[in-house]
Design an enzyme around this catalytic site. Sequence first.
Site, short mmCIF file in Angstrom:
data_model
loop_
_atom_site.label_atom_id
_atom_site.label_comp_id
_atom_site.label_asym_id
_atom_site.label_seq_id
_atom_site.Cartn_x
_atom_site.Cartn_y
_atom_site.Cartn_z
N ALA A 8 -14.84 62.77 11.73
CA ALA A 8 -15.87 63.80 11.86
C ALA A 8 -16.35 64.22 10.46
CB ALA A 8 -15.30 64.98 12.65
N ASP B 246 -18.79 65.44 21.92
CA ASP B 246 -17.54 65.79 21.25
C ASP B 246 -17.44 67.30 21.02
OD1 ASP B 246 -16.88 63.15 21.27
OD2 ASP B 246 -16.97 62.86 19.10
N ASN C 255 -10.03 69.03 15.22
CA ASN C 255 -10.64 68.22 14.16
C ASN C 255 -10.29 68.73 12.75
OD1 ASN C 255 -11.97 66.15 15.43
ND2 ASN C 255 -14.00 67.10 15.41
N ASP D 299 -17.64 72.55 -3.52
CA ASP D 299 -18.40 73.27 -2.51
C ASP D 299 -17.49 73.74 -1.38
OD1 ASP D 299 -20.71 72.78 -3.89
OD2 ASP D 299 -21.73 71.72 -2.27
#
Lengths: 298, 298, 298, 298
Positions: free
Chosen positions: B198, B82, B156, B186
């Site tokens: 993903a 990917d 993505n 974060d």
Amino acid sequence: MPSENRTLKPDEAFHPIRAVGVCLKPAQPQAAGAVRGLVKWLEQRGLRVIADEEAGEVTGHPSQPRSLLAGQVDLVIVLGGDGTLLSVARAVSDRPVPILGVNLGTLGFLTEVTLDELFAALELVLAGKARVEARMRLDVRALRDQGELGRFLALNDAVLTKADLARMIDLETRADGGEVTTYHADGLIVATPTGSTAYSLSAGGPIVLPELEAFLLTPICPHTLTQRPLVLPHSSQIEICVRSRNEVQLTVDGQEGIALREGDVVAVRRSDHPVRLIASPFRSRFEILREKFHWGTR
Amino acid sequence: MPSENRTLKPDEAFHPIRAVGVCLKPAQPQAAGAVRGLVKWLEQRGLRVIADEEAGEVTGHPSQPRSLLAGQVDLVIVLGGDGTLLSVARAVSDRPVPILGVNLGTLGFLTEVTLDELFAALELVLAGKARVEARMRLDVRALRDQGELGRFLALNDAVLTKADLARMIDLETRADGGEVTTYHADGLIVATPTGSTAYSLSAGGPIVLPELEAFLLTPICPHTLTQRPLVLPHSSQIEICVRSRNEVQLTVDGQEGIALREGDVVAVRRSDHPVRLIASPFRSRFEILREKFHWGTR
Amino acid sequence: MPSENRTLKPDEAFHPIRAVGVCLKPAQPQAAGAVRGLVKWLEQRGLRVIADEEAGEVTGHPSQPRSLLAGQVDLVIVLGGDGTLLSVARAVSDRPVPILGVNLGTLGFLTEVTLDELFAALELVLAGKARVEARMRLDVRALRDQGELGRFLALNDAVLTKADLARMIDLETRADGGEVTTYHADGLIVATPTGSTAYSLSAGGPIVLPELEAFLLTPICPHTLTQRPLVLPHSSQIEICVRSRNEVQLTVDGQEGIALREGDVVAVRRSDHPVRLIASPFRSRFEILREKFHWGTR
Amino acid sequence: MPSENRTLKPDEAFHPIRAVGVCLKPAQPQAAGAVRGLVKWLEQRGLRVIADEEAGEVTGHPSQPRSLLAGQVDLVIVLGGDGTLLSVARAVSDRPVPILGVNLGTLGFLTEVTLDELFAALELVLAGKARVEARMRLDVRALRDQGELGRFLALNDAVLTKADLARMIDLETRADGGEVTTYHADGLIVATPTGSTAYSLSAGGPIVLPELEAFLLTPICPHTLTQRPLVLPHSSQIEICVRSRNEVQLTVDGQEGIALREGDVVAVRRSDHPVRLIASPFRSRFEILREKFHWGTR
């Protein structure tokens, strides 16, 4: 096919408003004054008012069942909580009458206007300045042996859960004919974006803005750790087949339902009849989310 | 505005295929045989083949950089994982050339065809029988003092994370001008539906089918327990402003990025240039999900 | 007060083994051969065998109800799944007889030995070389108006859930007299570390090693997003008071239960009678976790 | 081995209090008045006061570095937030001096007393009526090729994270010599119960009461959906080996750390030197949780 829930233009959102329905949450005698004040305010503006049975009971105003009322008015005002609005939306059924939700307590996700803001909001509505949102609904059919056990309109969600308390159930789920997965879980929620802040959220689902049209599949306590909430396009034809011997309960908007058994199928598609919901003129979608979830801001 | 990622009709998906680009994951000498076999197969069918530099290196075939190659071919074949496909999609940029992803190892989410299936898949592609999906991409701009630090296309996700390891960051997030919330976290992932399987998934996001066009905002380790992944309509104009003194890193598709500082803004909108991805003729979207996540079936 | 679930020393774990109980999952006619083989194997070693009613039915061996059997044997062998073992553990009640769980299908969390491994495991047990774990149990009492509605021993969990399908319930929870919180949820799981890999895990709870003694409070679909699973010390005296008018169901180990109403209290403390479970000689705790959850290893 | 974090009896918790250390969060000139008032209050009661360098700077009082100060006093008062207390706890190191945390802003998890409550709390402390809790700490060693890179005491957590922003890392984790699992993740948090309400909570971990002694392993954005937080007994010897070529950062209590590379090992065990923390006399553990998390009560 429309891509997203639309904000309707004033001329398509409203008929000229001549008659107004007033619906009240059941068992709210303390709201009698507020309802009477609302009726008087509307009548002073030359509008005909029809109360539902609950509002009629506390005010003595002539009333009709909600399902009849919906066909005779150009605007429905709901005084209550989100549950009351869900119930009225079901009674309104496929009629394109706009609904203004007024929360008698704290703010709701569907009842975005407070009692304090009621008349200011109504002025804007009557002046054709309110924003009306077409909120996607689910067309839910329960099927057995090719026959239809029941058919429901859902603004929030259709939920399949185990009726037997101890055991999980198997729900074979298909979209557009292809198998998605078989959920081994306490249950499965099929939610609209509007319903994403209701039960689906408690079960771990994401928040989906109601401007989007989509289906949300959120499993309840899935046995398989790899199951995650799924967001499907609004064109999907979803079928959920009961694959366990345990009894399963179908519940629609947390308010009505039906018992299912092995082999029964719940077929869900996007309804052709969205609910027309009047948005708060006073706070944005995100302000409501921040207020309800205590999100901080800068 | 298109409602959903479309499956393109063969005649709009493909030009007549005369030239084919072959791209290879870097540092794969063991794939030389497979690449040579592919080149030979294509040339035997009268097609002109252009290798990228990686494929050229292992086969000796004439090669060009991917960004040049993309303008000269009617089909791109990617051999790798990917990550390789993400990299090629970026090189292809705004050219509407279809891409076939072939996974050299196990199945990927973007590389849905295995090496074993390559030639069978290619027969279907050349016969105009393959399904080509237009996958939404993000148009990502990093802005400082009204100037543009960088502009990226993401298939993505675009991810803002703390660069200083110890401290969380504040990210003021707006949609269409209105404040959504300020994330104390974060980091924050803005993902496409394609990217929902993903990094966003690792951070707790839902799975959004790529047939849907939408933005997914998934916070990474949010300090506030009430933050949940958010799904926004594809028409949203998203702006994320760095509100902490700590350095912030913007990373696009996990592969390229830029350092940001307080006051910088990342503006994300739907790109006008979707990636044209050839779907596996051999397995459905849900089969791939079931295989990747070990979902059981009935 | 013991700090952690102990591995018992052979001399405190076992009486000299003279009599062995054999318990079988109900309705397993296909297991008749395995049970007969086991009985023969045990009798050849001079051991007296007592079957439970299920094992007696398929083999014709003299049988007794499990609750009577437990008082007459020095070892209980359970053939079935985790559910069967939970049921036998309840029948064994407060008698300190060690239990060997043999899974007739795939591996379980409580039935850690496969049928293939049965005799090898038994050799080690009879030679005093098996590891016996004292697994903490819950002492669960349902109280109404100072009276006791029922009292239960739980190896996995005590679960309070809504019995009415549509509505959430309010559960005021106290520890050592102080209020913890009032859960607004579909339900609440009080689990042992042993139960942390059962229902609690589906509801989002952590995995707590059974070497630890502690209580796990895991809410089911909590309405408040800030609720998280809580781990409390084993000395805690937990009291859960039903604070909603909706009917509530108490279920113990998913197998027995009782209906509760507003004002009823479920009091949970650490039982003085742990279950003595024989650990698999062939795989560690973590190997079982990795195998059950498909965790990869290096 | 002690089963649970103990509340110490007054006579074992305190030496007769003759000297008091006063520590201040850095860069708090506006706190000068409060510190001066505190010093005066203490000196009026015949106590010797030693300021840390930060408190000395704003008041002019004679000061010493925290690490020296800790060996000369019978009580340490920290004015600041949880971060300041973590820093002081580290300076106090293995000396059994009790610490009173006073929060200069909103309430903290470690600084449970507000400035308003300071003198009332001190009266109780000096009268020997305060409750002192022994809070478990981590003994953290970073090892390379059998040598020790660094050794740390952690009250909250030891965190391994990717230093390279784009890629996940592989962390092979062992407990008592046996492999637990290899985490493929952004990182891994090893937390004490005290640390369970800090970073681990943001990463999805449960709340573990500090009365319990245990280790909490919480992965950060794990690639494998089946990874869940793990609670291990306090006797565990945990070893985490870096198994990826990407650089890894070890951070202790969010404040100090060290860079690691492939093959390095972080060994964590329960420290023999708990922190002695004075509990708020004015609110229980659960009151603090309810206040911090906005949990409703009945």
